[in-house]
Design a protein around this motif. Structure first.
Motif, mmCIF file in Angstrom:
data_model
loop_
_atom_site.group_PDB
_atom_site.id
_atom_site.type_symbol
_atom_site.label_atom_id
_atom_site.label_comp_id
_atom_site.label_asym_id
_atom_site.label_seq_id
_atom_site.Cartn_x
_atom_site.Cartn_y
_atom_site.Cartn_z
ATOM 1 N N GLN A 112 4.223 17.483 9.897
ATOM 2 C CA GLN A 112 3.555 17.786 8.626
ATOM 3 C C GLN A 112 4.514 17.601 7.457
ATOM 4 O OE1 GLN A 112 0.431 18.535 7.830
ATOM 5 N NE2 GLN A 112 -0.426 18.615 9.899
ATOM 6 N N THR A 113 5.777 17.994 7.634
ATOM 7 C CA THR A 113 6.760 17.836 6.562
ATOM 8 C C THR A 113 6.972 16.365 6.232
ATOM 9 O OG1 THR A 113 7.888 19.872 7.222
ATOM 10 C CG2 THR A 113 9.119 18.339 5.842
ATOM 11 N N ILE A 114 7.160 15.555 7.265
ATOM 12 C CA ILE A 114 7.337 14.110 7.056
ATOM 13 C C ILE A 114 6.109 13.516 6.384
ATOM 14 C CG2 ILE A 114 7.373 11.902 8.274
ATOM 15 C CD1 ILE A 114 10.102 12.946 8.143
ATOM 16 N N ALA A 115 4.932 13.873 6.878
ATOM 17 C CA ALA A 115 3.696 13.333 6.299
ATOM 18 C C ALA A 115 3.572 13.715 4.827
ATOM 19 C CB ALA A 115 2.490 13.842 7.090
ATOM 20 N N GLY A 116 3.994 14.926 4.487
ATOM 21 C CA GLY A 116 3.914 15.380 3.106
ATOM 22 C C GLY A 116 4.709 14.516 2.144
ATOM 23 N N LEU A 117 5.763 13.852 2.657
ATOM 24 C CA LEU A 117 6.558 12.976 1.787
ATOM 25 C C LEU A 117 5.745 11.782 1.307
ATOM 26 C CD1 LEU A 117 9.943 12.994 3.778
ATOM 27 C CD2 LEU A 117 9.313 14.386 1.783
ATOM 28 N N PHE A 118 4.779 11.356 2.107
ATOM 29 C CA PHE A 118 3.949 10.224 1.690
ATOM 30 C C PHE A 118 2.999 10.633 0.561
ATOM 31 C CE2 PHE A 118 5.465 8.894 5.826
ATOM 32 C CZ PHE A 118 5.743 7.550 5.623
ATOM 33 N N MET A 133 0.833 -1.187 0.000
ATOM 34 C CA MET A 133 0.000 0.000 0.000
ATOM 35 C C MET A 133 0.872 1.243 0.000
ATOM 36 S SD MET A 133 -1.268 0.545 3.968
ATOM 37 C CE MET A 133 -1.704 2.256 3.675
ATOM 38 N N LEU A 134 0.253 2.368 -0.305
ATOM 39 C CA LEU A 134 0.913 3.665 -0.232
ATOM 40 C C LEU A 134 0.093 4.544 0.703
ATOM 41 C CD1 LEU A 134 1.739 4.252 -4.005
ATOM 42 C CD2 LEU A 134 3.352 3.610 -2.202
ATOM 43 N N LYS A 135 0.678 4.904 1.817
ATOM 44 C CA LYS A 135 -0.020 5.738 2.788
ATOM 45 C C LYS A 135 -0.220 7.152 2.266
ATOM 46 C CE LYS A 135 2.611 5.228 6.456
ATOM 47 N NZ LYS A 135 3.163 5.243 7.828
ATOM 48 N N THR A 136 -1.253 7.804 2.770
ATOM 49 C CA THR A 136 -1.435 9.235 2.541
ATOM 50 C C THR A 136 -0.807 9.993 3.703
ATOM 51 O OG1 THR A 136 -3.529 9.342 3.727
ATOM 52 C CG2 THR A 136 -3.626 8.790 1.371
ATOM 53 N N ALA A 137 -0.660 11.292 3.535
ATOM 54 C CA ALA A 137 -0.150 12.126 4.622
ATOM 55 C C ALA A 137 -1.046 12.023 5.849
ATOM 56 C CB ALA A 137 -0.044 13.575 4.151
ATOM 57 N N LYS A 138 -2.352 12.071 5.618
ATOM 58 C CA LYS A 138 -3.300 11.990 6.734
ATOM 59 C C LYS A 138 -3.178 10.660 7.463
ATOM 60 C CE LYS A 138 -8.191 12.379 7.952
ATOM 61 N NZ LYS A 138 -8.126 11.185 8.826
ATOM 62 N N GLN A 139 -3.057 9.581 6.709
ATOM 63 C CA GLN A 139 -2.934 8.275 7.338
ATOM 64 C C GLN A 139 -1.668 8.188 8.190
ATOM 65 O OE1 GLN A 139 -3.209 5.933 3.744
ATOM 66 N NE2 GLN A 139 -5.272 5.186 4.264
ATOM 67 N N HIS A 140 -0.593 8.806 7.705
ATOM 68 C CA HIS A 140 0.631 8.760 8.508
ATOM 69 C C HIS A 140 0.473 9.575 9.789
ATOM 70 C CE1 HIS A 140 4.726 8.071 9.588
ATOM 71 N NE2 HIS A 140 4.909 9.372 9.745
ATOM 72 N N LEU A 141 -0.094 10.760 9.701
ATOM 73 C CA LEU A 141 -0.308 11.561 10.901
ATOM 74 C C LEU A 141 -1.200 10.824 11.891
ATOM 75 C CD1 LEU A 141 -0.748 15.113 9.317
ATOM 76 C CD2 LEU A 141 1.207 14.286 10.648
ATOM 77 N N HIS A 185 1.438 19.295 18.778
ATOM 78 C CA HIS A 185 2.193 20.082 19.756
ATOM 79 C C HIS A 185 3.092 21.087 19.038
ATOM 80 C CE1 HIS A 185 4.786 21.133 23.126
ATOM 81 N NE2 HIS A 185 3.897 20.551 23.925
ATOM 82 N N ALA A 186 3.198 22.263 19.615
ATOM 83 C CA ALA A 186 3.962 23.343 18.978
ATOM 84 C C ALA A 186 5.433 22.994 18.786
ATOM 85 C CB ALA A 186 3.847 24.614 19.809
ATOM 86 N N TYR A 187 5.965 22.044 19.554
ATOM 87 C CA TYR A 187 7.368 21.665 19.410
ATOM 88 C C TYR A 187 7.631 20.851 18.136
ATOM 89 C CZ TYR A 187 8.155 22.767 24.399
ATOM 90 O OH TYR A 187 8.271 23.380 25.606
ATOM 91 N N PHE A 188 6.611 20.108 17.677
ATOM 92 C CA PHE A 188 6.864 19.096 16.653
ATOM 93 C C PHE A 188 5.906 19.113 15.463
ATOM 94 C CE2 PHE A 188 8.044 17.125 20.822
ATOM 95 C CZ PHE A 188 9.423 17.170 20.648
ATOM 96 N N ARG A 189 4.851 19.894 15.510
ATOM 97 C CA ARG A 189 3.790 19.761 14.508
ATOM 98 C C ARG A 189 4.256 20.066 13.094
ATOM 99 N NH1 ARG A 189 0.579 24.873 17.170
ATOM 100 N NH2 ARG A 189 2.009 26.525 16.480
#
Length: 492
Positions: A39-45, A1-9, A31-35
């Protein structure tokens, strides 16, 4: 399968235990420290799923689609497909994510090409590979013992338990592990952690030789993150790299974590724990990705250096042109070495598989480790004092009078005041900010201490061929027949 950004988050909201100091972080995606990094990591999917990139980011097998970094290469074309996938991901993140989703997956994929090295756990590796690619899993790793454990005699003399991660008992369900590992970079945004050993172990360290995989939300597992850098960048403009690309580093702490037997890959074998990487294609596959990731980062730095000199008008100075030209030459050299890894691919080990040329992989890895600080320092030098000449932040535009003065005094023939400020803020974020300092330290020890990195090249050098050149030439001449009549050397 290929995950979506939303699925990874969504997959990161799994109850994992994350600490920043004494603060427990319940959700790294909000969280403000990591959000922003999440999002950047999720965007790669989503990037991989984009049809525009499908020809190399996606592989198909038996009607199913998978990420191409799970491709087991049988040809140079397959290796190039892997390269193109790594480059797509690295370009999207400017090479700032050392543990992007294609890194550890490449180690696992390469290891399967010679899975029998793992002995009785070989089938576990195959099943884990299938698990990762079918879930589009994001795995990172923690493969070093903590620095505090490097003097075992300290603990023995005091009857204390070393903090190094080890198997504390076996059960029918699996092994139970406790202790610490470093450095779980990217684990806050990953699904799985590969636990192993990249450094040699002593014969009496059998309990520490465990190599296994655990989910990031495993019971008893905690991630203690270093100081986050996103708070240093309240918006993209003030710290564009810190704002998006702080992948985080964390210490992995396990307290009675149960690892099922099917997720165990090495057990009670200090010699094998490290060898599984170099006796398979794991190290070559994984570090090819590292090289490609560094290339994207280098290309960004070279482009930034050139833009800085254009903004200051220094780009026409001969000495500055020479400096930019040298940076461009370094970028071309690394790019060529990476292409050589594909062009001079190895048949490895058998079974029709292809592996990147390991000598070229290790040569590039060593060069990247040794050269990053020099490159960043050159970019810093080209920035001059420009990084300190800007207003504290862009809020100056909120005051009409200050905004007018800013425009009047900071505009140049080469670039307007806002674009100049934007450029120099970006430059500072990679040469002088806390984010920049972390990257300089990170790249220096990315693959371990320098002597470890060089040892890879020593071990894989073709000494037969190199020595043969010397020996073969010496065989073309001998001692002259009238040696005794040769004239004495001057000064003899």
């Amino acid at each position: 399968m290929l995950k979506t950004a939303k699925q990874h988050l969504d997959s990161l909201r799994d109850g994992r235990v994350v600490y920043v100091g004494s603060e427990r972080i319940d959700d790294v995606t909000t969280h403000a420290y990591f959000r922003n990094a999440a999002q950047t990591i999720a965007g790669l999917f989503d990037l991989k799923r984009d049809p525009a990139h499908g020809r190399f980011a996606v592989m198909e097998e038996n009607g199913e689609a998978f990420s191409s970094y799970y491709l087991k290469a049988r040809s140079r074309e397959d290796l190039d497909k892997r390269y193109q996938t790594h480059k797509l991901i690295a370009d999207a993140s400017l090479g700032m994510f050392g543990r992007s989703p294609d890194h550890v997956s490449s180690f696992v994929t390469g290891m399967t090409l010679a899975k029998d090295v793992l002995g009785p756990y070989a089938d576990n590796l195959d099943r884990y590979y299938e698990h990762l690619r079918k879930t589009d899993g994001y795995a990172t790793y923690a493969v070093l013992s903590p620095q505090s454990s490097r003097n075992p005699e300290f603990y023995k003399l005091r009857n204390l338990t070393s903090p190094s991660l080890r198997v504390v008992r076996e059960t029918d369900a699996g092994v139970v592990i406790s202790g610490m590992k470093m450095l779980a970079t990217g684990a806050l945004f990953a699904n799985e952690i590969w636990i192993g050993n990249i450094l040699p172990l002593a014969p009496d360290q059998a309990a520490e030789s465990i190599t296994c995989a655990v989910p990031c939300n495993a019971s008893g597992l905690a991630l203690w993150a270093r100081k986050p850098m996103e708070p240093n960048a309240p918006n993209d403009f003030e710290g564009p790299l810190s704002h998006r690309f702080d992948e985080s580093d964390a210490m992995l702490i396990c307290d009675e974590v149960l690892v099922p037997w099917e997720r165990v890959f090495v057990h009670n074998s200090p010699d094998l724990a490290r060898q599984i990487y170099v006796r398979t294609a794991a190290h070559a596959y994984g570090n090819h990705q590292s090289n490609v990731r560094f290339l994207s980062k280098l290309q960004f730095l070279v482009g930034l250096a050139s833009r800085i000199t254009q903004a200051t008008g220094a780009d026409q100075v001969p000495a500055v042109k020479e400096a930019i030209g040298r940076l461009a030459a370094l970028e071309g050299m690394l790019g060529g070495t990476i292409q050589g890894q594909i062009h001079a691919a190895e048949d490895y080990p058998d079974g029709g598989w292809k592996c990147f040329n390991r000598r070229h992989v290790y040569a590039a890895l060593n060069w990247c480790t040794e050269t990053y600080s020099e490159i960043v320092d050159k970019v810093r030098e080209l920035c001059g004092g420009g990084v300190f000449q800007m207003p504290a932040n862009i809020s100056v535009l909120e005051d009409e009078e200050l905004a007018a003065r800013f425009a009047a005094n900071w505009d140049t023939p080469q670039l307007g005041h806002i674009e100049r400020m934007k450029l120099f803020k970006l430059a500072w974020d990679i040469v002088g900010s806390e984010f920049a300092g972390r990257h300089q330290q990170y790249e220096k020890f990315y693959a371990g201490a320098s002597f470890i990195v060089r040892n890879y090249s020593y071990v894989h050098a073709d000494w037969g061929q190199l020595h043969g050149m010397v020996d073969g030439f010496m065989e073309t001449y001998g001692v002259p027949s009238n040696a005794a009549e040769q004239p004495a050397r001057v000064g003899a």
